[in-house]
Design an enzyme around this catalytic site. Structure first.
Site, PDB file in Angstrom:
ATOM      1  N   HIS A  85      -3.946   0.780   0.447  1.00 26.74           N
ATOM      2  CA  HIS A  85      -4.101   0.091  -0.615  1.00 26.74           C
ATOM      3  C   HIS A  85      -3.293   0.500  -1.870  1.00 26.74           C
ATOM      4  O   HIS A  85      -3.459   1.673  -2.038  1.00 26.74           O
ATOM      5  CB  HIS A  85      -5.684  -0.407  -1.025  1.00 26.74           C
ATOM      6  CG  HIS A  85      -6.321  -1.143   0.180  1.00 26.74           C
ATOM      7  ND1 HIS A  85      -7.640  -1.237   0.273  1.00 26.74           N
ATOM      8  CD2 HIS A  85      -5.871  -2.055   0.765  1.00 26.74           C
ATOM      9  CE1 HIS A  85      -8.052  -2.265   1.175  1.00 26.74           C
ATOM     10  NE2 HIS A  85      -7.113  -2.712   1.262  1.00 26.74           N
ATOM     11  N   HIS A 129     -13.158   5.265  -9.263  1.00 23.86           N
ATOM     12  CA  HIS A 129     -12.797   4.073  -8.630  1.00 23.86           C
ATOM     13  C   HIS A 129     -13.397   2.879  -9.442  1.00 23.86           C
ATOM     14  O   HIS A 129     -14.016   1.898  -8.828  1.00 23.86           O
ATOM     15  CB  HIS A 129     -12.770   4.202  -7.179  1.00 23.86           C
ATOM     16  CG  HIS A 129     -12.102   3.144  -6.357  1.00 23.86           C
ATOM     17  ND1 HIS A 129     -12.363   1.784  -6.257  1.00 23.86           N
ATOM     18  CD2 HIS A 129     -10.706   3.076  -6.350  1.00 23.86           C
ATOM     19  CE1 HIS A 129     -11.572   1.037  -5.586  1.00 23.86           C
ATOM     20  NE2 HIS A 129     -10.453   1.897  -5.536  1.00 23.86           N
ATOM     21  N   HIS A 156      -5.658   5.896   2.051  1.00 24.47           N
ATOM     22  CA  HIS A 156      -5.332   4.637   2.859  1.00 24.47           C
ATOM     23  C   HIS A 156      -4.255   3.785   1.884  1.00 24.47           C
ATOM     24  O   HIS A 156      -3.779   4.208   0.889  1.00 24.47           O
ATOM     25  CB  HIS A 156      -6.419   3.769   2.904  1.00 24.47           C
ATOM     26  CG  HIS A 156      -7.251   3.326   1.676  1.00 24.47           C
ATOM     27  ND1 HIS A 156      -7.475   4.135   0.464  1.00 24.47           N
ATOM     28  CD2 HIS A 156      -7.535   1.967   1.100  1.00 24.47           C
ATOM     29  CE1 HIS A 156      -7.983   3.199  -0.527  1.00 24.47           C
ATOM     30  NE2 HIS A 156      -7.866   2.065  -0.176  1.00 24.47           N
ATOM     31  N   HIS A 188     -14.052   1.023   5.533  1.00 25.65           N
ATOM     32  CA  HIS A 188     -13.115   0.222   4.296  1.00 25.65           C
ATOM     33  C   HIS A 188     -12.358  -0.853   5.258  1.00 25.65           C
ATOM     34  O   HIS A 188     -12.490  -0.944   6.418  1.00 25.65           O
ATOM     35  CB  HIS A 188     -12.254   1.129   3.706  1.00 25.65           C
ATOM     36  CG  HIS A 188     -11.728   0.457   2.410  1.00 25.65           C
ATOM     37  ND1 HIS A 188     -12.649  -0.041   1.539  1.00 25.65           N
ATOM     38  CD2 HIS A 188     -10.381   0.636   1.824  1.00 25.65           C
ATOM     39  CE1 HIS A 188     -11.737  -0.593   0.234  1.00 25.65           C
ATOM     40  NE2 HIS A 188     -10.702   0.021   0.721  1.00 25.65           N
ATOM     41  N   ASP A 200     -12.091   4.957  -0.836  1.00 28.98           N
ATOM     42  CA  ASP A 200     -12.784   3.599  -0.886  1.00 28.98           C
ATOM     43  C   ASP A 200     -13.545   3.719   0.106  1.00 28.98           C
ATOM     44  O   ASP A 200     -13.540   3.597   1.728  1.00 28.98           O
ATOM     45  CB  ASP A 200     -11.892   2.547  -0.708  1.00 28.98           C
ATOM     46  CG  ASP A 200     -11.075   2.447  -2.008  1.00 28.98           C
ATOM     47  OD1 ASP A 200     -10.999   3.250  -2.804  1.00 28.98           O
ATOM     48  OD2 ASP A 200     -10.125   1.645  -2.326  1.00 28.98           O
ATOM     49  N   ASP A 215      -3.559   0.652  -4.935  1.00 26.23           N
ATOM     50  CA  ASP A 215      -4.079   1.504  -6.056  1.00 26.23           C
ATOM     51  C   ASP A 215      -4.225   3.044  -5.595  1.00 26.23           C
ATOM     52  O   ASP A 215      -4.503   3.700  -6.335  1.00 26.23           O
ATOM     53  CB  ASP A 215      -5.273   0.984  -6.570  1.00 26.23           C
ATOM     54  CG  ASP A 215      -6.412   0.551  -5.470  1.00 26.23           C
ATOM     55  OD1 ASP A 215      -6.011   0.380  -4.282  1.00 26.23           O
ATOM     56  OD2 ASP A 215      -7.579   0.656  -5.825  1.00 26.23           O
ATOM     57  N   HIS A 216      -3.873   3.308  -4.328  1.00 25.30           N
ATOM     58  CA  HIS A 216      -4.042   4.706  -3.856  1.00 25.30           C
ATOM     59  C   HIS A 216      -2.699   5.215  -3.543  1.00 25.30           C
ATOM     60  O   HIS A 216      -2.620   6.594  -3.273  1.00 25.30           O
ATOM     61  CB  HIS A 216      -4.938   4.655  -2.739  1.00 25.30           C
ATOM     62  CG  HIS A 216      -6.371   4.413  -3.118  1.00 25.30           C
ATOM     63  ND1 HIS A 216      -7.560   5.060  -3.117  1.00 25.30           N
ATOM     64  CD2 HIS A 216      -7.063   3.216  -3.357  1.00 25.30           C
ATOM     65  CE1 HIS A 216      -8.609   4.722  -3.539  1.00 25.30           C
ATOM     66  NE2 HIS A 216      -8.284   3.565  -3.658  1.00 25.30           N
TER      67      HIS A 216
HETATM   68 ZN   LIG Z   1      -9.028   0.389  -0.836  1.00 26.19          ZN
END
Ligand SMILES: [Zn+2]
Length: 301
Positions: free
Chosen positions: A60, A266, A58, A138, A208, A62-63
């Site tokens: 976000h 995570h 996805h 999510h 997530d 941090d990914h």
């Molecule tokens: Zn996320």
């Protein structure tokens, strides 16, 4: 499976954001690409050039914020093979806009495959393995991935194969055919000349997600489950608010799905010491482990 990062939100306590490298028969698949991913690949001496496929769960940061840097480095290294990138709608646009404004044309072609939000699909299917998406719950469209090895072939026992049989019988024996003497018609059953196939293995990557017990059915019996465990269970309210899971949730999922092993990841930056999360999970599912950067795990059947 090599863990390159297993932190959430931001790098902290010497830990990086989500990224994993999966080696299937020497084909390298990168799963998520948090900031600093290429530094981690270098640090752990991974063969960056051999990455054929990148899966992004996805958008976000941090990914996937490490993706652009990695793509440019592969370009500087004169990569020429195509790179397959699977991700949510919008990812191709994000990449193209950065290439456009830096006036860059990469040396290698990128094939973008965007999955449809909320719809599970087989995104890779070849003779060796398949990859299916699994819908996470999510705040934005998010997928997990299920990797499954295809059924393997039988294994001929060389010393049991009679001399009159030529080397061409190996393929037939691997396919399960009996051996028949071309002149006498003598038949030797396949199971006397071969070992059974090795078991096919499977790995589920849960990105997530809010704890979703109904997903257990879809990953029943996988050998390894990576499940996010952003919080401990005393912060359950916070987990629900932010559409994340706790270590206890991850363990309940592992237990319900009867997986072989559970890998927790995570981690929230609030936890310097991760052992309390591990203990929380192990109370429910003893075969729980922490995703630890640099560690490589062999996935057992
Ligand atoms: Zn996320």
């Amino acid at each position: 499976l090599q863990i390159l990062g297993a932190n959430s939100a931001a790098p902290a306590h010497g830990r990086n954001q989500t990224s994993q490298l999966l080696n299937i028969n020497e084909e390298l698949i990168l799963i998520d690409c948090g900031e600093g991913c290429q530094l981690q690949l270098r640090k752990y001496k991974a063969h960056m050039q051999r990455i054929s496929t990148i899966l992004i769960s996805h958008l976000h940061g941090d990914h996937y914020l490490g993706l652009m840097g990695l793509l440019f480095t592969l370009h500087l290294q004169k990569k020429s093979d195509p790179l397959h990138i699977y991700g949510p709608p919008g990812l191709a646009e994000v990449i193209r806009i950065q290439l456009k404004y830096s006036n860059s044309v990469l040396h290698y072609p990128i094939e973008f495959i965007e999955w449809e939000p909320g719809t599970e699909a087989m995104i890779i299917d070849n003779p060796i393995y398949s990859v299916r998406t699994i819908v996470m719950k999510h705040r934005i469209p998010c997928m997990g991935f299920i990797f499954s090895e295809k059924p393997k072939k039988r294994r001929p026992i060389e010393k049991k194969i009679p001399l009159w049989a030529g080397s061409s019988v190996f393929k037939d024996l691997k396919d399960g055919l009996d051996l028949i003497h071309p002149e006498t018609g003598e038949l030797i059953p396949n199971n006397e000349l071969t070992f059974p196939p090795k078991k096919s293995r499977s790995y589920a990557f849960f990105s997530d997600t809010l704890y979703s017990p109904e997903l257990a059915e879809k990953i029943k019996g996988v050998n390894l489950l990576y499940h996010e465990a952003t919080f401990m269970d005393d912060l359950r309210d916070r987990a629900v608010q932010t559409f994340h899971s706790t270590a206890k949730d991850a363990a309940m999922m592992a237990s319900a799905a009867q997986v072989g092993k559970l890998l927790l990841g995570h981690f929230s930056i609030r936890y310097r010491d991760l052992n309390p999360l591990l203990q929380e999970a192990r109370q429910i599912f003893p075969e729980s482990y922490l995703a630890t950067e640099g560690e490589s795990l062999y996935i057992h059947d």
